[in-house]
Write a protein that holds these residues in place. Structure first.
Motif, PDB file in Angstrom:
ATOM      1  N   ALA A 184       1.148  -1.234   0.020  1.00 21.06           N
ATOM      2  CA  ALA A 184       0.299  -0.256  -0.281  1.00 21.06           C
ATOM      3  C   ALA A 184       0.890   1.530  -0.468  1.00 21.06           C
ATOM      4  O   ALA A 184       2.206   1.420   0.945  1.00 21.06           O
ATOM      5  N   PRO A 185       0.587   2.098  -0.721  1.00 26.47           N
ATOM      6  CA  PRO A 185       1.446   3.302  -0.732  1.00 26.47           C
ATOM      7  C   PRO A 185       1.806   4.097   0.608  1.00 26.47           C
ATOM      8  O   PRO A 185       0.860   3.960   2.117  1.00 26.47           O
ATOM      9  N   GLY A 186       2.350   4.043   0.942  1.00 32.52           N
ATOM     10  CA  GLY A 186       3.503   4.896   2.339  1.00 32.52           C
ATOM     11  C   GLY A 186       3.552   3.740   3.157  1.00 32.52           C
ATOM     12  O   GLY A 186       4.136   3.908   4.421  1.00 32.52           O
ATOM     13  N   SER A 187       3.301   2.369   3.139  1.00 33.98           N
ATOM     14  CA  SER A 187       3.724   1.239   4.221  1.00 33.98           C
ATOM     15  C   SER A 187       5.239   1.192   3.608  1.00 33.98           C
ATOM     16  O   SER A 187       5.796   1.907   2.621  1.00 33.98           O
TER      17      SER A 187
END
Lengths: 665, 154
Positions: B5-8
């Motif tokens: 996921a974006p930002g993970s």
């Protein structure tokens, strides 16, 4: 006749400036109205316009009794270069300087016409008049362009330096540059006025905010146009030679850029007051120092189109400005204490501080590299040259870190950021970095410096685009205007320019061939066929050109042009510009015999047009930045935390406070 | 796929690793050996044209610059080393012909001073950051002022 008119306008400018300054100081010290000073001040733009108009008329009428026309006038100069001849040598450039300063004075008088009784405004006008006294003074004594001279019976005007009548950009680059240089007089004048009146809150700074942005925009555009001109005219396939005059224009640009960023910390947090005042004063002082370095003959430069007796005058003026500024800041030091401190290294304000360290260091490198040969010779007599390799090796790492900062700082909130916040906001910009790098490597980019530049350009570009997309989504077209949104457009321009510089420097190919008519050579998968020499003659110049067909198609004509009046030969390159690469042809040598071999230089520079495109985008962004944004109207304060999008009550209160601080001493 | 996921953290690791890989590939798998033309080109940038005020040999159209360009091309073709070419040019035209100031004698300063300034500037900023984080303990005067205000309010 014209020389008398011109001298009269110069004298009017000088007397009006000095008289206005004296009456202004007297009135301000006594606490009286400054109406007399303002009347005198209005005469300065009049005098500047008058002197400019008289000189142009003299140039067009070829009135050789005017000393400056004798220096740069000629019967054969085409109208546009004859018009531009006014700024082709020192004395005439002073007229342009005085005219631009006069126009800025008029603009200040108009803009603040409802503030006539405000001593801050009064002192600012006094400072502006002081500056104009100096420049009109130069034109009266050591560098008088309107001197009446005798005309010898066989006199033939030589016209401006051939390099200055070869390309139309000559008509635009110097005026843009002067609008930038001189424009910094306005924030300088207000800063000094704030120091004199002791009103050192954010008031002076908010008043001159837009003026500074405008001056910066002109300076930026002027520098890029100069680089473009140099590329089109000088015939070595480059655009920036780290020549002292180029460095002199870069110095105020660097400190001015630092100021545009750190000023936001003061507006928002009330901090960095001494630093901002110093940057404003330094920026103005550096415009004068640059003029001194390049016009006094202490440093030789290809731009030194004329040397005058103005060196000691400029140096004295520079010393007065520097010592005066340092003295005033020292005197007011107690009132300049910062009310706050920076909370976290992960904050917008810390980002701006890091920006200032980088721009300050770069300005220092440029200044040191420019004057060091002088210092070294003074210290132990050693003769040194400092050029591109030096500036490249120190400038490159600084530029790289600056690009990184350009990616991170715009997403930082004021006060303090959390790592989660950074991780969310920087994610898509980081994906952009990977995308751009992968694409660059795929199309063949190699080498550490250029590839890391592309990576960081993708990162910073993503960050700027993120800001623009978010604010456009929120406000529609309004999301493109205002200081922060315009600022991000400027960032995009810088990023495009940086990629252009990295690619065109790292991947340039430069080959020299000796060719007979009919020969074909290959460079970077392009063929160049030399078809033969041709010539055309006018009364002004003899142009010999080689006809070279590129890829068997269109014929390009690199030339060597001999200007008859000056007896000087200049090479005129021929360029095939393109989105991915420019093909640049220089006729290096013409054979003594017809049909003999020529020496043809072929230079291929990828992405060089991106530099001009980036410069134009920077200019456009500056325009967007000076249009008041919609949030400013409602809040009366800047809106550069857009994209953060979380205006808290504290922030509104802080900005209200900083406005109050500006009003109350 | 949820892990990317974006930002993970996983996504960030992926980004950093791919960037490092791409940049290393580009830096080390460079265009191979430099040919003579390219070497001459690099050398042209290192020397000043003696008659044209700080322009490099590559930049200048002056006759002497063309001569030096030709000299460099010939020497490179003859297999001379960079140092040999450099020394020969210094012999003919003096140390002024070097665009890159030497790192000896007084010229050392031109390399050292920028580092000092940069370090100094960074030092000041870091010092101001650490100072900002420690909040000064309230003094007796502060306590008195607060007590006074509290009394007034009540």
């Amino acid at each position: 006749m014209l020389s008398a008119f011109g001298s009269a306008f110069v004298l009017l400018g000088l007397t009006a400036s000095v008289a206005g300054m004296i009456t202004g100081v007297v009135a301000l010290v006594r606490g009286q109205r400054t109406a007399t000073m303002i009347q005198f001040a209005w005469m300065v733009p009049l005098a500047g316009l008058g002197a400019f108009a008289v000189m142009e008329v003299a140039l067009f009428r070829r009135d050789y009794t005017v000393s400056f026309v004798q220096q740069v006038g000629s019967e054969t100069t085409p109208p546009i270069y004859n018009f531009a001849a006014l700024w082709s040598a020192l004395e005439g450039s002073l007229i342009l300087w005085a005219l631009v300063l006069g126009l800025y004075i008029a603009a200040v008088l108009r803009k603040f016409s409802d503030r006539r009784r405000d001593p801050l405004f009064g002192w600012a006008v006094v400072v502006l008049l002081g500056i104009s006294s100096f420049f009109f003074g130069l034109m009266t004594l050591p560098a008088n362009p309107f001197q009446r001279v005798a005309v010898a019976a066989d006199f033939v005007g030589r016209g401006p330096n051939p390099l200055l009548q070869d390309h139309v950009l000559v008509a635009f680059h110097p005026p843009m540059l002067y609008l930038g240089y001189v424009g910094f007089s306005v924030p300088f004048a207000f800063a000094v006025a704030a120091l004199i009146t002791g009103r050192l809150g954010e008031g002076w700074l908010v008043e001159t905010r837009r003026w500074t942005v405008i001056a910066w925009g002109f300076l930026t555009f002027g520098i890029v146009l100069g680089a473009w001109w140099s590329y089109e005219v000088l015939g070595w396939g480059g655009y920036w030679a780290w020549d002292p005059v180029e460095n002199a224009s870069l110095l105020p640009w660097l400190t001015g850029t630092a100021y545009l960023h750190s000023v936001m910390v003061q507006e928002r947090r009330g901090m960095l007051r001494v630093w901002n005042l110093s940057l404003v004063c330094a920026t103005f002082a550096l415009t004068i120092l640059g003029t001194f370095l390049t016009r006094s003959g202490v440093i030789d430069s290809v731009h030194a189109f004329a040397d005058g007796e103005v060196g000691p005058w400029l140096l004295t003026f520079f010393a007065v400005i520097t010592l005066g500024s340092v003295g005033l800041i020292g005197w007011r030091g107690d009132r300049l204490r910062s009310p706050g401190a920076i909370d976290s290294p992960l904050s917008r304000e810390a980002g701006f501080l890091a920006n200032n360290v980088l721009f300050g260091a770069m300005a220092f490198v440029v200044l040191l590299g420019t004057v060091f040969p002088l210092l070294a010779e003074a210290i132990d007599g050693s003769r040194l040259t400092i050029g591109r390799p030096y500036f490249d090796s120190l400038g490159r790492p600084i530029a790289i870190v600056t690009l990184f900062l350009m990616a991170v700082a715009p997403v930082l909130p004021w006060r303090k950021a959390s790592t989660e916040l950074l991780s969310t906001r920087l994610f898509w910009p980081a994906v952009g970095a990977v995308g751009v790098t992968a694409f660059a490597v795929l199309v063949g980019a190699r080498g550490f410096w250029p590839v890391i530049t592309f990576a960081l350009a993708g990162f910073a570009g993503g960050s700027a685009l993120r800001h623009i997309v978010l604010s456009v989504r929120r406000q529609g077209v309004g999301g493109l205007i205002g200081r922060s949104n315009g600022g991000m457009v400027v960032h995009l321009g810088v990023i495009i320019l940086a990629m252009g510089v990295a690619a065109s420097e790292s991947y340039k190919t430069d080959r020299i061939f000796t060719m007979e008519p009919g020969d074909t050579v290959f460079v970077e998968e392009h063929s160049f066929t030399y078809e033969g020499l041709a010539a055309d003659r006018t009364s002004r110049r003899d142009r010999t050109y080689a006809r070279v067909a590129i890829d068997g198609g269109q014929v390009y004509e690199p030339a060597r042009t001999r200007y008859t009046q000056q007896g000087i030969v200049v090479g005129t390159p021929s360029v095939r510009p393109g989105f991915t690469e420019d093909l640049y042809l220089v006729l290096d040598d013409v054979p003594p015999v017809p049909d003999g071999p020529i020496r043809l230089r072929v230079i291929v520079r990828p992405l060089i047009t991106w530099i001009w495109a980036g410069g134009i985008l920077m200019g456009l962004g500056t325009l967007l930045a000076v249009i008041p944004g919609s949030r400013r109207k409602t809040r009366g304060q800047s809106a550069h935390e857009v994209g953060a999008g979380e205006g808290t009550p504290t922030k509104v209160r802080v900005s209200a406070f900083s406005r109050l601080r500006g009003l109350n001493p | 796929m949820r892990r990317f996921a974006p930002g993970s953290v996983e996504a960030w690791v992926f980004i950093v690793v791919s960037l490092v890989a791409l940049i290393s590939v580009a830096s080390f798998a460079g265009g191979g050996a430099v040919n003579d033309g390219e070497r001459a080109e690099i050398l042209n940038d290192q020397f000043a044209c003696p008659t044209c005020d700080g322009q490099s040999v590559a930049e200048s159209n002056a006759a002497v610059a063309a001569t030096i360009r030709q000299f460099i091309r010939d020497e490179v073709a003859a297999g001379s080393s960079d140092t040999e070419i450099r020394d020969a040019l210094v012999q003919s035209y003096g140390t002024e012909v070097l665009l890159n100031p030497p790192s000896s004698g007084v010229a050392t300063l031109v390399w050292v001073l920028p580092v000092v300034v940069l370090a100094g500037g960074a030092g000041i900023v870091i010092a101001s950051l650490t100072r900002g984080r420690t909040v000064a303990a309230p003094t007796a005067a502060d306590e008195r002022l607060v007590a006074e205000l509290r009394r007034e309010r009540d």
